[in-house]
Design a protein around this motif. Structure first.
Motif, mmCIF file in Angstrom:
data_model
loop_
_atom_site.group_PDB
_atom_site.id
_atom_site.type_symbol
_atom_site.label_atom_id
_atom_site.label_comp_id
_atom_site.label_asym_id
_atom_site.label_seq_id
_atom_site.Cartn_x
_atom_site.Cartn_y
_atom_site.Cartn_z
ATOM 1 N N SER A 64 0.856 -1.322 0.018
ATOM 2 C CA SER A 64 0.182 -0.110 0.031
ATOM 3 C C SER A 64 0.833 1.552 -0.634
ATOM 4 C CB SER A 64 -1.501 -0.632 1.299
ATOM 5 O OG SER A 64 -2.163 -0.803 1.002
ATOM 6 N N ASP A 68 0.598 4.000 -2.854
ATOM 7 C CA ASP A 68 1.095 5.925 -2.088
ATOM 8 C C ASP A 68 1.414 6.294 -2.834
ATOM 9 O OD1 ASP A 68 -1.566 5.700 -0.015
ATOM 10 O OD2 ASP A 68 -0.380 5.085 1.524
ATOM 11 N N ARG A 81 -7.641 6.602 -6.653
ATOM 12 C CA ARG A 81 -7.396 5.723 -5.288
ATOM 13 C C ARG A 81 -8.370 5.541 -4.300
ATOM 14 N NH1 ARG A 81 -4.619 2.706 -2.523
ATOM 15 N NH2 ARG A 81 -2.292 2.939 -1.837
ATOM 16 N N HIS A 83 -9.969 2.088 -1.598
ATOM 17 C CA HIS A 83 -10.221 0.377 -1.095
ATOM 18 C C HIS A 83 -10.947 0.234 -2.351
ATOM 19 C CE1 HIS A 83 -10.359 -3.065 1.441
ATOM 20 N NE2 HIS A 83 -9.332 -2.747 2.407
ATOM 21 N N ASP A 136 -6.703 -0.766 -3.365
ATOM 22 C CA ASP A 136 -5.539 -1.586 -2.303
ATOM 23 C C ASP A 136 -6.580 -2.844 -1.833
ATOM 24 O OD1 ASP A 136 -3.012 -0.915 -1.451
ATOM 25 O OD2 ASP A 136 -3.703 1.199 -0.209
ATOM 26 N N ARG A 238 -1.141 3.833 9.822
ATOM 27 C CA ARG A 238 -1.809 3.567 8.454
ATOM 28 C C ARG A 238 -0.743 4.695 7.711
ATOM 29 N NH1 ARG A 238 -4.184 8.858 7.169
ATOM 30 N NH2 ARG A 238 -3.200 10.048 9.014
ATOM 31 N N ASP A 240 0.718 6.885 5.434
ATOM 32 C CA ASP A 240 0.155 8.188 4.609
ATOM 33 C C ASP A 240 -1.191 7.593 4.204
ATOM 34 O OD1 ASP A 240 2.460 10.172 4.459
ATOM 35 O OD2 ASP A 240 3.425 9.256 3.104
ATOM 36 N N GLU A 241 -1.733 6.212 4.094
ATOM 37 C CA GLU A 241 -2.977 6.473 3.172
ATOM 38 C C GLU A 241 -4.094 6.898 4.400
ATOM 39 O OE1 GLU A 241 -3.172 2.084 3.094
ATOM 40 O OE2 GLU A 241 -1.155 1.675 3.985
ATOM 41 N N VAL A 261 -8.206 1.034 7.330
ATOM 42 C CA VAL A 261 -6.584 1.668 6.272
ATOM 43 C C VAL A 261 -6.613 0.207 5.809
ATOM 44 C CG1 VAL A 261 -4.941 2.707 5.728
ATOM 45 C CG2 VAL A 261 -6.211 3.983 7.759
ATOM 46 N N GLY A 262 -6.616 0.066 5.088
ATOM 47 C CA GLY A 262 -6.921 -1.183 4.464
ATOM 48 C C GLY A 262 -6.551 -2.437 4.971
#
Length: 372
Positions: A64, A68, A81, A83, A136, A238, A240-241, A261-262
């Motif tokens: 991930s 990014d 971008r 998920h 992602d 996390r 920069d996601e 996040v992911g």
């Protein structure tokens, strides 16, 4: 001359935010090659086919993070971008709008109105919005997703949309043992045909390394230092996601997890245990996420035996799913529910919470957890 992508990666190495990983370096080569293909498409104009990229491998290998960096400097202004689950939730909503809308409503959303099949108009809309889709955590567990993916992406690819995606599974393992899987196989063939498939399987799970060197049970929750440390660990993992909500479809219902996040989720005790959720909801949560940050777990008295029972069910699902758990709580596990209906059974949950807070759980169990 190094690309912007490689420069950004080198800056993270120099600052100590990353450590050298040969598997990540190899993946960078493939991402740079995709950048080159995208630039050449712009030079030639039109909609020539551009082969995308499918990065897959175990959790915590930096897929991930690499996506990014690629997305930030990708030479395609019309890019998106997201998920994968959030993207599919929107697709299902668009399909619903087409099926339920009259001609005026269809024209307003899609710019067209004729026909009964929603896949073409939905693909047209997505293709107008983005010529590069970056996803992602591509995983497929829902039959409703499985049944439309092949037709949807065939239409998107025909319009020149390029796919860059991360996943914990090799394409052939997607939707394994799913209902009517034979109807999903054309999507696997599409991925292999239209994307370069690259494994990112370095020996080090970097998230486990950071979790293993940190505490994962923070108490008491009203201690500002504990709360800040809990927040800091979330932010560190996390990176920069961006955070975004995730929708779990369970038995015809939708369970929304607001902060994800992911493969990581963050939720309060009230959100997970004060609502009428049950075993299937918690099993879906454990299947979808490899790490849960559970915050504001309170002391429970006799009057909150229903919440205590749900907490038992939640921890059982996380334990069986070998999910990593980071907790911000009012006290240590032994003091959470000392008396009340089901207090004796809660002792097993105390034992599991202590085991899941150990370094051995973080480091050993994570390697045993099957990929999702």
């Amino acid at each position: 001359m190094p690309s912007a992508l490689r420069k950004a990666y080198a800056e993270r190495l120099d600052s100590g935010r990353l450590k050298h990983d040969p598997a990540q370096t190899a993946a960078l080569d493939h991402l740079e090659a995709l950048e080159t293909r995208l630039r050449r498409r712009d030079l030639f104009g039109g909609r020539p086919k551009v082969r995308g990229l499918y990065l897959w491998g175990p959790p915590g290998r930096g897929k991930s993070m690499l996506m990014d960096l690629f997305y930030a400097g990708a030479p395609e202004p019309r890019r998106r971008r997201a998920h994968f689950h959030a993207f599919m939730a929107r697709i299902h909503d668009l399909i619903r709008q087409w099926r339920e809308g009259d001609a005026a409503a269809r024209r307003r959303v899609f710019g067209q109105h004729r026909g009964d099949d929603p896949i073409g108009p939905v693909a047209d809309l997505i293709a107008r919005e983005a010529r590069l889709l970056c996803f992602d955590e591509l995983q497929v567990t829902d039959i409703a997703d499985a049944m439309i993916l092949g037709r949807l992406f065939e239409a998107l690819f025909d319009q020149g949309v390029v796919l860059a995606v991360t996943s914990n599974r090799e394409p052939g393992d997607l939707y394994r043992d799913g209902i009517n899987r034979q109807l999903f196989l054309p999507f696997i063939d599409l991925i292999r045909d239209r994307c370069e498939v690259v494994e990112v399987a370095g020996p080090q799970d970097w998230r486990v390394g950071r979790l293993g060197s940190s505490r994962v049970w923070y108490a008491p929750a009203d201690d500002m230092g504990r709360r800040q440390a809990f927040d800091h660990l979330w932010q560190d993992l996390r990176g920069d996601e961006p955070e975004e909500p995730a929708v779990l479809r369970v038995d015809g219902r939708q369970v929304v997890i607001d902060r994800t996040v992911g493969g990581m989720a963050r939720a309060s005790f009230e959100a997970l245990c004060a609502r009428p959720l049950g075993p299937h909801d918690y099993l879906a949560l454990a299947e979808r996420f490899h790490t849960l940050f559970l915050e504001d777990l309170p002391l429970l008295d006799e009057g909150r035996h229903s919440e205590a029972r749900r907490l038992v069910t939640l921890i059982d699902a996380l334990y069986e799913g070998k999910v990593r758990l980071v907790t911000l709580a009012a006290a240590l596990p032994e003091a959470l529910y000392p008396r009340g209906i089901g207090a004796f059974e809660f002792e097993r949950t105390v034992s599991r919470l202590n085991e899941m807070s150990s370094r051995a759980w973080i480091e050993q169990r994570s390697g045993e957890r099957p990929p999702v």
